[in-house]
Design an enzyme around this catalytic site. Structure first.
Site, PDB file in Angstrom:
ATOM      1  N   LYS A 172       0.961  -1.567   0.288  1.00  0.00           N
ATOM      2  CA  LYS A 172      -0.294  -0.080  -0.144  1.00  0.00           C
ATOM      3  C   LYS A 172       0.788   1.436  -0.071  1.00  0.00           C
ATOM      4  O   LYS A 172       1.158   1.395   1.198  1.00  0.00           O
ATOM      5  CB  LYS A 172      -0.903   0.361   1.455  1.00  0.00           C
ATOM      6  CG  LYS A 172      -1.800   0.580   1.544  1.00  0.00           C
ATOM      7  CD  LYS A 172      -2.472   2.120   0.602  1.00  0.00           C
ATOM      8  CE  LYS A 172      -1.923   3.240   1.782  1.00  0.00           C
ATOM      9  NZ  LYS A 172      -1.923   4.379   1.136  1.00  0.00           N
ATOM     10  N   GLY A 225       7.037   4.868   7.801  1.00  0.00           N
ATOM     11  CA  GLY A 225       6.080   5.695   7.772  1.00  0.00           C
ATOM     12  C   GLY A 225       6.752   7.024   9.381  1.00  0.00           C
ATOM     13  O   GLY A 225       7.376   6.674  10.107  1.00  0.00           O
ATOM     14  N   SER A 226       5.700   7.288  10.233  1.00  0.00           N
ATOM     15  CA  SER A 226       5.253   8.506  11.427  1.00  0.00           C
ATOM     16  C   SER A 226       5.103   7.571  12.425  1.00  0.00           C
ATOM     17  O   SER A 226       4.401   6.192  12.204  1.00  0.00           O
ATOM     18  CB  SER A 226       4.097  10.006  11.223  1.00  0.00           C
ATOM     19  OG  SER A 226       3.310   9.138  11.101  1.00  0.00           O
ATOM     20  N   GLY A 230       2.492   4.569  13.282  1.00  0.00           N
ATOM     21  CA  GLY A 230       3.099   3.255  13.851  1.00  0.00           C
ATOM     22  C   GLY A 230       2.221   2.624  15.153  1.00  0.00           C
ATOM     23  O   GLY A 230       2.599   1.273  14.880  1.00  0.00           O
ATOM     24  N   GLU A 247       9.920   1.094  10.656  1.00  0.00           N
ATOM     25  CA  GLU A 247      10.779   2.327  10.448  1.00  0.00           C
ATOM     26  C   GLU A 247      10.428   3.832  10.250  1.00  0.00           C
ATOM     27  O   GLU A 247       9.560   4.012   9.556  1.00  0.00           O
ATOM     28  CB  GLU A 247      10.982   2.042   9.683  1.00  0.00           C
ATOM     29  CG  GLU A 247      11.950   0.441   8.695  1.00  0.00           C
ATOM     30  CD  GLU A 247      13.185   0.432   9.296  1.00  0.00           C
ATOM     31  OE1 GLU A 247      14.100   1.838   9.572  1.00  0.00           O
ATOM     32  OE2 GLU A 247      14.487  -0.459   9.118  1.00  0.00           O
ATOM     33  N   GLU A 380      10.152  16.452  14.745  1.00  0.00           N
ATOM     34  CA  GLU A 380      10.737  15.843  13.537  1.00  0.00           C
ATOM     35  C   GLU A 380       9.526  17.158  12.598  1.00  0.00           C
ATOM     36  O   GLU A 380       9.141  16.765  12.003  1.00  0.00           O
ATOM     37  CB  GLU A 380      10.609  14.444  12.671  1.00  0.00           C
ATOM     38  CG  GLU A 380      10.906  14.342  11.401  1.00  0.00           C
ATOM     39  CD  GLU A 380      10.427  13.215  11.009  1.00  0.00           C
ATOM     40  OE1 GLU A 380       9.383  12.559  11.640  1.00  0.00           O
ATOM     41  OE2 GLU A 380      11.265  11.958  10.339  1.00  0.00           O
TER      42      GLU A 380
END
Ligand code: NAD
Length: 478
Positions: A172, A225-226, A230, A247, A380
């Site tokens: 996806k 992703g974020s 996550g 990750e 971030e």
């Protein structure tokens, strides 16, 4: 409208609904993709299940899987410029970055193609009269959720490892950037990947992504992703006891001591934050400078920052646009906070006059004296903004480096080898670079985080362990 890619065929979305594909350089729509729903995800997972459980894919030997991956590596190289152009437009990447991403994609398939038949189990010493061995078996069907910042690279590292290990994959991609992956899946079918081995369903994360994680036919999830998402993915997977590789993001420190080779350091420090306009999980977004060299380093890095130019992807400048309007507004929000709190900008690059007014541009910015607890030093930003701060000694550098919730990458710049090694062990992160930096780089190098940067490793041979399950077989004999 671009359809999904399932069972080696283009498949229209069941709902008929679409998501607009926006060119970040202009802000204009140039294509539409299918908005995947539960029926589309189910179709893709069923295809992957068939391929793995009873289809041609599940019957291939490791060497045969490896050969297919090697063929795909060559095919990607044959279509290198086409793929780079797709990625550049879709993500707003300067063309040379998109070309580097296409090269990395081919290299992932090459690396994992070569590795496929090198993955082995062990024989274990045990009691008298027994032989015990371990097998590394695929999970079965793996689900891969990919972000928009490096679609080809993250797809290559995740799917490359999973396919080499023998899994069938359902991907996806991000709703903001998925065009290149639809093309790579077609190329995979052309080189002979059997139907169902690699499937792509486009759509929103909270819809198609969530459904993929919850689907009973999926045995493992690889999520990039974020940290916020996550957590959602982990919670959903935990309900089915499905393992997850995460990750996630970073706030990676670049630590510069006064004895560093400053001329070597400046371009690397700069690239670590402006590459992909700062939209890199492993961006070196904090610059920690030994106090005695603070002004000198700010001066040198500042001069380099002031020369940076941002503009349309096709102009191939230092930075392209950010991915979307909301990301641009988010970065601008951080810079407004800096101004409000008296945090000074040492230097700013420029957005070139040719940049279309509808594009999502951001001038690269270097900030000084950012307090360690300020959100500019903690969160971030995902834009070309570098936060500099001084430190007094080694212990202070370690304290500041570790003072965020993240732990993805760090760099240490010094000529003192012992100090570099001491720091490497004390900094909490998945990778440490001494006198260099690899923002996103290193196909061969295991990569992943600690703390809010995630867990599990992708890239390198190590990733193959995560894409397999260990089975122990104990044999009793005389
Ligand atoms: P995001 O978490 O919003 O989205 C990532 C992917 O997850 C997208 O495909 C999205 O559609 C999907 N998603 C969203 N909600 C979901 C849900 N509820 N269930 C399942 N899937 C869902 O992140 P983003 O904004 O696309 O990407 C930026 C983030 O990714 C940053 O934090 C960055 O650091 C991180 N990142 C990490 C790495 C790494 O290797 N560590 C690499 C690149 C990006």
């Amino acid at each position: 409208m671009k359809p999904h890619f399932i069972d080696n065929r283009a498949v229209a979305g069941a709902s008929g609904q679409a998501i607009a594909v926006i060119d970040p350089s202009t802000g204009e729509e140039y294509e539409r993709i299918a908005r995947g729903n539960a029926a589309d995800i189910d179709l893709a997972v069923q295809a992957a299940r068939r391929a793995y459980d009873e289809g041609a894919w599940g019957r291939l030997s490791a060497a045969e899987r490896g050969r297919l991956l090697l063929k795909l590596a060559v095919k990607v190289q044959d279509h290198h410029e086409e793929l780079a152009q797709i990625e550049s437009r879709d993500c707003g990447k300067p063309t040379r970055q998109a070309r580097a991403d296409a090269t990395a994609l081919a290299r992932y398939f090459e690396f994992y193609g070569g590795a496929a038949d090198k993955l082995t189990g062990e024989t274990l010493p045990y009691a008298q009269g027994y032989t015990v061995l371990t097998l590394r078996e695929p999970h079965g069907v793996t689900g891969h959720i990919v972000p928009w910042n490096y679609p080809m690279q993250i797809f290559g590292r995740s799917v490359g490892g999973a396919l080499a290990a023998g899994n069938a994959c359902v991907v996806k991609p991000a709703e903001d950037a998925c065009m290149s992956l639809l093309r790579v899946a077609e190329l995979a079918a052309e080189v002979g990947f059997p139907p169902g081995a690699l499937n792509i369903v486009t759509g929103y994360g909270h819809e198609a992504g969530d459904m993929l994680v919850r689907h009973a036919g999926v045995d493992h999830i690889s999520f990039t992703g974020s940290p916020r998402v996550g957590v959602l993915v982990t919670q959903a997977a935990a309900e089915r006891h499905v393992p997850v590789t995460l990750e996630l993001g970073g706030k990676s420190p670049q630590i510069v001591f006064a004895d560093a080779d400053m001329d070597a350091m400046v371009p690397v420090v700069l690239n670590a934050i402006v590459q992909n306009a700062g939209q890199t999980c492993s961006a070196g977004s904090r610059l920690l400078i030994e106090r005695s060299a603070y002004e000198q380093v700010l001066d040198q890095v500042g001069k380099a920052f002031a020369a940076l130019r941002a503009g349309p992807a096709a102009m191939d400048l230092d930075c392209g646009p950010l991915i979307r309007k909301t990301q641009q507004e988010r970065v601008q929000g951080f810079l407004r906070d800096a101004e409000r709190d008296g945090i000074a900008a040492v230097a700013r690059g420029v957005v070139v006059s040719e940049a279309p007014s509808g594009g999502f541009y951001q001038a690269p910015t270097l900030l000084r004296d950012v307090p360690v607890k300020h959100r500019l030093a903690q969160e971030e930003i995902f834009g070309p903004v570098l936060s500099a701060m001084p430190f007094d000694n080694e212990a202070d550098a370690v304290r500041i480096a570790n003072a965020t919730e993240y732990g993805l990458v760090a760099s240490v710049w010094t000529r003192d080898g012992s100090r570099a090694l001491r720091l490497s062990r004390k900094v909490r992160s998945g990778q440490v670079f001494i006198n260099n930096y690899g923002a996103g780089g290193g196909i061969e190098l295991p990569f992943g985080g600690v703390k809010a940067s995630g867990h599990g490793r992708e890239k390198g041979f190590e990733a193959l362990y995560g894409f397999t399950v260990l089975k122990t077989i104990s044999i009793k004999h005389d």
